[in-house]
Design a protein around this motif. Structure first.
Motif, PDB file in Angstrom:
ATOM      1  N   ASP A  73       0.646  -1.137   0.061  1.00 20.86           N
ATOM      2  CA  ASP A  73      -0.180  -0.354   0.262  1.00 20.86           C
ATOM      3  C   ASP A  73       0.719   1.649   0.045  1.00 20.86           C
ATOM      4  N   ARG A  74       2.231   1.195   0.455  1.00 17.87           N
ATOM      5  CA  ARG A  74       2.947   3.056   1.140  1.00 17.87           C
ATOM      6  C   ARG A  74       4.545   1.959   0.217  1.00 17.87           C
ATOM      7  N   LEU A  75       4.864   2.802   0.140  1.00 19.85           N
ATOM      8  CA  LEU A  75       6.446   2.301  -0.796  1.00 19.85           C
ATOM      9  C   LEU A  75       7.664   3.289  -1.158  1.00 19.85           C
ATOM     10  N   PHE A  76       8.343   3.097   0.250  1.00 14.04           N
ATOM     11  CA  PHE A  76       9.594   4.382  -0.169  1.00 14.04           C
ATOM     12  C   PHE A  76      10.929   3.427  -1.096  1.00 14.04           C
ATOM     13  N   TRP A  77      10.688   4.854  -1.755  1.00 14.60           N
ATOM     14  CA  TRP A  77      11.803   4.274  -3.229  1.00 14.60           C
ATOM     15  C   TRP A  77      13.061   5.266  -2.825  1.00 14.60           C
ATOM     16  N   ALA A  78      14.454   4.843  -2.501  1.00 12.21           N
ATOM     17  CA  ALA A  78      15.639   5.393  -2.742  1.00 12.21           C
ATOM     18  C   ALA A  78      16.898   4.580  -3.533  1.00 12.21           C
ATOM     19  N   ASP A  79      16.947   5.265  -4.374  1.00  5.64           N
ATOM     20  CA  ASP A  79      18.147   4.066  -4.927  1.00  5.64           C
ATOM     21  C   ASP A  79      19.918   4.564  -4.338  1.00  5.64           C
ATOM     22  N   PRO A  80      20.229   2.711  -4.085  1.00  3.16           N
ATOM     23  CA  PRO A  80      20.961   2.336  -3.874  1.00  3.16           C
ATOM     24  C   PRO A  80      22.329   3.167  -3.925  1.00  3.16           C
ATOM     25  N   PRO A  81      23.171   3.566  -3.930  1.00  6.47           N
ATOM     26  CA  PRO A  81      24.419   3.956  -4.276  1.00  6.47           C
ATOM     27  C   PRO A  81      25.003   3.137  -5.738  1.00  6.47           C
ATOM     28  N   TYR A  82      25.102   3.216  -6.714  1.00  9.45           N
ATOM     29  CA  TYR A  82      25.620   3.257  -7.981  1.00  9.45           C
ATOM     30  C   TYR A  82      27.283   2.503  -8.548  1.00  9.45           C
ATOM     31  N   THR A  83      27.308   1.231  -8.162  1.00  9.69           N
ATOM     32  CA  THR A  83      28.535   0.630  -7.712  1.00  9.69           C
ATOM     33  C   THR A  83      29.456  -0.231  -9.210  1.00  9.69           C
ATOM     34  N   VAL A  84      28.460   0.337  -9.949  1.00  8.98           N
ATOM     35  CA  VAL A  84      29.607  -0.261 -11.399  1.00  8.98           C
ATOM     36  C   VAL A  84      29.153   0.791 -12.430  1.00  8.98           C
ATOM     37  N   ASP A  85      30.733  -0.192 -13.223  1.00  9.94           N
ATOM     38  CA  ASP A  85      30.864   1.242 -13.944  1.00  9.94           C
ATOM     39  C   ASP A  85      29.934   1.588 -15.140  1.00  9.94           C
ATOM     40  N   GLY A  86      30.126   3.126 -15.958  1.00 13.05           N
ATOM     41  CA  GLY A  86      28.688   2.882 -17.047  1.00 13.05           C
ATOM     42  C   GLY A  86      28.424   4.249 -16.212  1.00 13.05           C
ATOM     43  N   ASP A  87      27.292   4.216 -16.898  1.00 15.11           N
ATOM     44  CA  ASP A  87      26.320   5.965 -16.692  1.00 15.11           C
ATOM     45  C   ASP A  87      25.479   5.599 -15.677  1.00 15.11           C
ATOM     46  N   PRO A  88      26.015   5.894 -14.009  1.00 12.00           N
ATOM     47  CA  PRO A  88      24.834   6.174 -13.371  1.00 12.00           C
ATOM     48  C   PRO A  88      23.885   7.292 -13.622  1.00 12.00           C
ATOM     49  N   VAL A  89      23.743   7.712 -14.806  1.00 11.07           N
ATOM     50  CA  VAL A  89      22.040   8.080 -14.857  1.00 11.07           C
ATOM     51  C   VAL A  89      20.844   7.718 -15.727  1.00 11.07           C
ATOM     52  N   ALA A  90      21.692   6.260 -15.992  1.00  7.78           N
ATOM     53  CA  ALA A  90      21.061   5.367 -17.187  1.00  7.78           C
ATOM     54  C   ALA A  90      20.717   3.955 -16.129  1.00  7.78           C
ATOM     55  N   GLY A  91      21.785   3.358 -15.274  1.00  6.95           N
ATOM     56  CA  GLY A  91      21.916   2.842 -13.817  1.00  6.95           C
ATOM     57  C   GLY A  91      20.603   3.449 -13.093  1.00  6.95           C
ATOM     58  N   TYR A  92      20.216   4.504 -12.511  1.00  7.97           N
ATOM     59  CA  TYR A  92      19.030   5.519 -11.984  1.00  7.97           C
ATOM     60  C   TYR A  92      18.068   5.301 -12.233  1.00  7.97           C
ATOM     61  N   ALA A  93      18.543   5.582 -13.839  1.00  7.67           N
ATOM     62  CA  ALA A  93      16.670   5.607 -14.685  1.00  7.67           C
ATOM     63  C   ALA A  93      16.362   4.415 -14.819  1.00  7.67           C
ATOM     64  N   ARG A  94      16.857   3.571 -14.671  1.00  6.78           N
ATOM     65  CA  ARG A  94      16.742   1.971 -14.903  1.00  6.78           C
ATOM     66  C   ARG A  94      16.595   1.488 -13.502  1.00  6.78           C
ATOM     67  N   MET A  95      16.791   1.698 -12.779  1.00  6.47           N
ATOM     68  CA  MET A  95      16.001   1.210 -11.320  1.00  6.47           C
ATOM     69  C   MET A  95      14.981   2.626 -10.730  1.00  6.47           C
ATOM     70  N   GLY A  96      14.860   3.519 -11.419  1.00  2.85           N
ATOM     71  CA  GLY A  96      13.012   4.117 -11.294  1.00  2.85           C
ATOM     72  C   GLY A  96      12.031   3.628 -12.302  1.00  2.85           C
ATOM     73  N   ALA A  97      12.451   2.927 -13.622  1.00  4.89           N
ATOM     74  CA  ALA A  97      11.733   2.731 -14.188  1.00  4.89           C
ATOM     75  C   ALA A  97      11.167   1.342 -13.393  1.00  4.89           C
TER      76      ALA A  97
END
Length: 304
Positions: A73-97
């Motif tokens: 019914d309720r969700l707290f969403w926080a992205d964990p630190p992005y620790t892999v090589d590559g684009d963190p913007v895309a990584g956070y966006a994928r988790m957001g999706a």
């Protein structure tokens, strides 16, 4: 709320982080039994584990996120630190999706999202651009969503203990640039309050801490709080990159952090004005005395 009463299933991500751990503690004290989504359940202390539901899952795994939030019914969403090589913007966006898909498929009524000051720019703010994309995807679900646009965490200072022991606070930010600084525990209190309250629609709430601070002012405060002289030193972006690489960060992480500092310091004014709703109580001085001073040790090279 009476003991034992819940408002349906509450799912908390990053439950062992600076913000998430505070959220979990407050939800337990409010009489709920939250579901915790995390990659490594061994990081939970035994006392907490007895009082929660645990789902081992990676937030980058779409199906795992959807399964873990089924019936929520309720969700707290926080992205964990992005620790892999590559684009963190895309990584956070994928988790957001993944979060947006879970909200849609599982009909989650209210989501509190840990965003950042600067997400209102939508682009040009380094890794914060990924949080901005997540804001848009969550808004598009049509569910109740609250974006908490938080200031600079006090706990970021813990990442540079070696330099602070030498009395140096280095930063690529202009030393006279004021910005919001906040204790993550105070953010956790807002998250918990919102998860336990009734609201609807798309909302934004900034979390600004007690006052805006420049790095020069931060150095003055730290000097008092930790009992040793600390001076703020501005370093170039190239030197900043070198320092981040030496700390073990990937190329993508480095550029995401550098882009964040650049995007927030050049002609940026926060969209959300400071108000009674955005101002939290814990001062940097009290936090530093309680947490940074012990971390630095008791034998400074030169006391004030």
């Amino acid at each position: 709320m009476t003991p034992g009463h819940t408002r349906g299933k509450i799912v908390v991500t990053t439950p062992t982080g600076h913000v998430g751990s505070r959220v979990v503690r407050l939800l337990l004290q409010a009489g709920t039994r939250p579901t915790l989504l995390l990659r490594d359940p061994t990081k939970l202390d035994a006392a907490t584990r007895e009082r929660v539901e645990v789902v081992q899952a990676d937030q980058s795994d779409t199906e795992a996120v959807v399964r873990a939030t089924r019936g929520a019914d309720r969700l707290f969403w926080a992205d964990p630190p992005y620790t892999v090589d590559g684009d963190p913007v895309a990584g956070y966006a994928r988790m957001g999706a993944n979060a947006a898909r879970a909200v849609e498929e599982n009909g989650i009524a209210r989501t509190v999202f840990l965003s950042s000051v600067g997400a209102e720019k939508r682009h040009g703010v380094g890794e914060i651009d990924g949080l901005a994309r997540t804001e848009r995807m969550l808004d598009a679900t049509g569910a109740g969503v609250l974006h908490l646009r938080c200031g600079y965490f006090f706990t970021n200072l813990l990442a540079d203990l070696t330099a602070l022991r030498e009395g140096v606070l280095s930063t690529p930010w202009p030393l006279d640039h004021p910005m919001a600084w906040v204790d993550p525990r105070d953010i956790g209190e807002i998250v918990a309050a919102r998860l336990l309250s009734d609201w609807s629609g798309n909302q934004v709430q900034a979390v600004h801490g007690p006052e805006d601070l420049t790095f020069s002012r931060v150095a003055e405060i730290l000097s008092r709080a930790v009992g040793r002289e600390v001076r703020a030193v501005r370093i170039s972006e190239d030197d900043f990159r070198t320092a981040l690489r030496s700390a073990g960060l990937s190329g993508g992480q480095v550029e995401g952090i550098v882009g964040m500092s650049t995007g927030l310091s050049e002609n940026f004014v926060a969209e959300d004005e400071r108000s009674v709703l955005t101002t939290t109580p814990t001062t940097l001085e009290s936090w530093a005395h309680a947490h940074l001073r012990p971390a630095l040790g008791d034998t400074p090279p030169g006391k004030l």
